[in-house]
Write a protein that holds these residues in place. Structure first.
Motif, PDB file in Angstrom:
ATOM      1  N   ALA A   9      41.631  22.051  52.151  1.00 56.94           N
ATOM      2  CA  ALA A   9      42.097  22.305  51.196  1.00 56.94           C
ATOM      3  C   ALA A   9      41.608  23.440  50.611  1.00 56.94           C
ATOM      4  O   ALA A   9      40.402  23.929  50.854  1.00 56.94           O
ATOM      5  CB  ALA A   9      41.926  21.110  49.913  1.00 56.94           C
ATOM      6  N   TYR A  10      42.122  24.462  49.780  1.00 58.13           N
ATOM      7  CA  TYR A  10      41.351  25.561  49.391  1.00 58.13           C
ATOM      8  C   TYR A  10      41.769  26.149  47.979  1.00 58.13           C
ATOM      9  O   TYR A  10      43.055  25.803  47.758  1.00 58.13           O
ATOM     10  CB  TYR A  10      41.320  26.725  50.221  1.00 58.13           C
ATOM     11  CG  TYR A  10      42.639  27.073  51.038  1.00 58.13           C
ATOM     12  CD1 TYR A  10      42.792  26.722  52.215  1.00 58.13           C
ATOM     13  CD2 TYR A  10      43.363  28.068  50.442  1.00 58.13           C
ATOM     14  CE1 TYR A  10      43.879  27.290  52.982  1.00 58.13           C
ATOM     15  CE2 TYR A  10      44.620  28.478  51.158  1.00 58.13           C
ATOM     16  CZ  TYR A  10      44.743  28.016  52.229  1.00 58.13           C
ATOM     17  OH  TYR A  10      45.875  28.441  53.017  1.00 58.13           O
ATOM     18  N   ASP A  11      41.130  26.651  47.085  1.00 61.24           N
ATOM     19  CA  ASP A  11      41.489  27.243  45.878  1.00 61.24           C
ATOM     20  C   ASP A  11      41.634  28.537  46.340  1.00 61.24           C
ATOM     21  O   ASP A  11      40.699  29.440  46.699  1.00 61.24           O
ATOM     22  CB  ASP A  11      40.343  27.102  45.057  1.00 61.24           C
ATOM     23  CG  ASP A  11      40.645  27.861  43.699  1.00 61.24           C
ATOM     24  OD1 ASP A  11      41.546  28.712  43.755  1.00 61.24           O
ATOM     25  OD2 ASP A  11      39.916  27.536  42.572  1.00 61.24           O
ATOM     26  N   HIS A  57      47.176  28.306  46.815  1.00 62.93           N
ATOM     27  CA  HIS A  57      46.496  27.225  47.229  1.00 62.93           C
ATOM     28  C   HIS A  57      46.595  26.245  48.319  1.00 62.93           C
ATOM     29  O   HIS A  57      48.125  26.447  48.526  1.00 62.93           O
ATOM     30  CB  HIS A  57      46.228  26.318  45.895  1.00 62.93           C
ATOM     31  CG  HIS A  57      46.058  27.166  44.645  1.00 62.93           C
ATOM     32  ND1 HIS A  57      44.828  27.785  44.553  1.00 62.93           N
ATOM     33  CD2 HIS A  57      46.925  27.461  43.568  1.00 62.93           C
ATOM     34  CE1 HIS A  57      44.937  28.664  43.246  1.00 62.93           C
ATOM     35  NE2 HIS A  57      46.052  28.412  42.568  1.00 62.93           N
ATOM     36  N   ALA A  58      45.850  25.364  48.797  1.00 66.77           N
ATOM     37  CA  ALA A  58      46.475  24.333  49.771  1.00 66.77           C
ATOM     38  C   ALA A  58      45.527  23.188  49.434  1.00 66.77           C
ATOM     39  O   ALA A  58      44.580  23.125  49.073  1.00 66.77           O
ATOM     40  CB  ALA A  58      46.317  24.698  51.122  1.00 66.77           C
ATOM     41  N   ASP A  87      34.909  26.932  47.567  1.00 64.44           N
ATOM     42  CA  ASP A  87      36.251  26.970  47.316  1.00 64.44           C
ATOM     43  C   ASP A  87      37.164  26.632  48.649  1.00 64.44           C
ATOM     44  O   ASP A  87      38.459  26.581  48.735  1.00 64.44           O
ATOM     45  CB  ASP A  87      36.938  28.381  46.794  1.00 64.44           C
ATOM     46  CG  ASP A  87      36.296  29.496  47.296  1.00 64.44           C
ATOM     47  OD1 ASP A  87      35.593  29.453  48.189  1.00 64.44           O
ATOM     48  OD2 ASP A  87      36.856  30.592  46.946  1.00 64.44           O
TER      49      ASP A  87
END
Lengths: 248, 248
Positions: A9-11, A57-58, A87
């Motif tokens: 996941a990432y911002d 994002h993810a 992040d």
């Protein structure tokens, strides 16, 4: 060599997208830098399921890489997370065989797009939603979005810059839910592939339909005309999330 | 001169707190800069209900200022919002008489504190929550937090640096709710006043109680000892929100 599959996941706010670029901070870049620390300097190529643009994002991007030597997947997860900036988060890790490929093995992807419908830009949502402060008929959007399901030529919805010739894709499901609590529309699209900027162009067109500026069934016309100029808008990157990637 | 009362929300992440500081970006600073544009250069002092520290957020901070000339409150709201950066939003504006004072007229304030309980730092919450990845008994926290209600000497919970002698405050209500959906604890405190860092110190102590590292009724002891060294922790600024300010 051991092949690892990671779900991350990432911002995307502070990244210049997923793909490695000299000097610029990218998701692939921080992952490869972390792996290089673990191997004391050896470069390891990271393969993602696909790129995401700057600001996108993810929740569940998938990557793979081949690591010299071996360790349990759980240790790999902890090791990389300890080297990630705040992040990026590795949510899952597993060891896969050499036939697994994060990009070429993709069967389906799900994207989510969040739209804040409030009158003013919410300070807490500015990096995490698109924003549409105009009148909207959720009914019209929910009717229109069903026209996207099935196999269609999405030429009208592909940003220039893409190099892919065949613009036929299948959307397995497309939905839109209005959440009264936070005054947000949440779109979800699951398909076998998405062209460059396609989700953001679809959302912009759906919002125009919801606003009454396009016919409810304008998608049927847009599939026919195959002209990007006819679907002009592109919703901002900040509302887009790569939610899940599916493999065989 | 017309006195305006404004209710504002801000994402505190990129501010060096509320209070004006030379050269640094602060909430008071951007407000005064906007007003100065509206008056073509005349400085107008902005008074807030109180300071918030760097990284602390607000859903409902209240300010007032005296504006040369007059316009309807709705126009003032629109004018200032058009000059605000995207991390500040004016939510409401009204014209008040000269007896209204954003700071001296405060009767009660409500603070909220959000704690993410996930194992790893969530990339999307890093600027918007505190983080406590350890074992917690919500029951213990909910029992302990009731000891805070009423009038107490909060000397043990005041960061050094405060200049206020009298550290007796009244907490009208204090609560903690665990939200399973997003694995978050949400604390709320309503009181007649809060000492410097007091909410963040209370939350850190509550988490230690929830983790079993302090007695459930340790607050009763801490009120007695009046010693900041006994309540050592301070929860991070990122989880704190000034939710609402109440006047007569």
């Amino acid at each position: 060599m051991t092949r690892y599959k990671l779900t991350i996941a990432y911002d995307g706010t502070k990244f210049h997208g997923f793909q490695r670029q000299n000097e610029l901070r990218t998701v692939q870049g921080v992952l490869e830098k972390a792996l290089s620390k673990m191997t004391k300097g050896q470069h390891i190529d990271v393969f993602g399921s696909g790129r995401t643009d700057a600001g996108v994002h993810a929740f569940g991007q998938v990557i793979h890489f081949d690591y010299p030597g071996s360790m349990p997947a759980e240790n790999m997860l902890r090791a990389i997370n300890s080297l990630m900036p705040l992040d990026v988060l590795v949510k899952a890790a597993e060891i896969v065989d050499e036939n697994f490929h994060a990009r070429f093995g993709v069967k389906r992807k799900t994207y989510q797009y969040r739209v804040d419908c409030g009158h003013y830009t919410d300070p807490f949502k500015r990096f995490y939603t698109g924003h549409y402060p105009y009148a909207l008929s959720v009914d019209k959007i929910q009717t229109a979005i069903k026209d996207l399901e099935g196999e269609h030529d999405f030429t009208s919805f592909a940003a220039s810059g893409g190099v892919i010739e065949n613009k036929v894709r299948t959307i397995y499901s497309a939905s839109c839910v209005y959440n009264k609590n936070n005054d947000e529309l949440v779109f979800e699209f699951t398909g076998n592939g998405f062209l460059y900027n396609m989700v953001r162009i679809l959302v912009a067109t759906l919002l125009e339909i919801g606003n009454g500026r396009r016919d409810v069934h304008d998608f049927l016309r847009l599939f026919e005309v195959k002209d990007r100029q006819e679907a002009r808008g592109t919703a901002p990157a900040s509302g887009l999330y790569l939610k899940e990637v599916f493999y065989e």
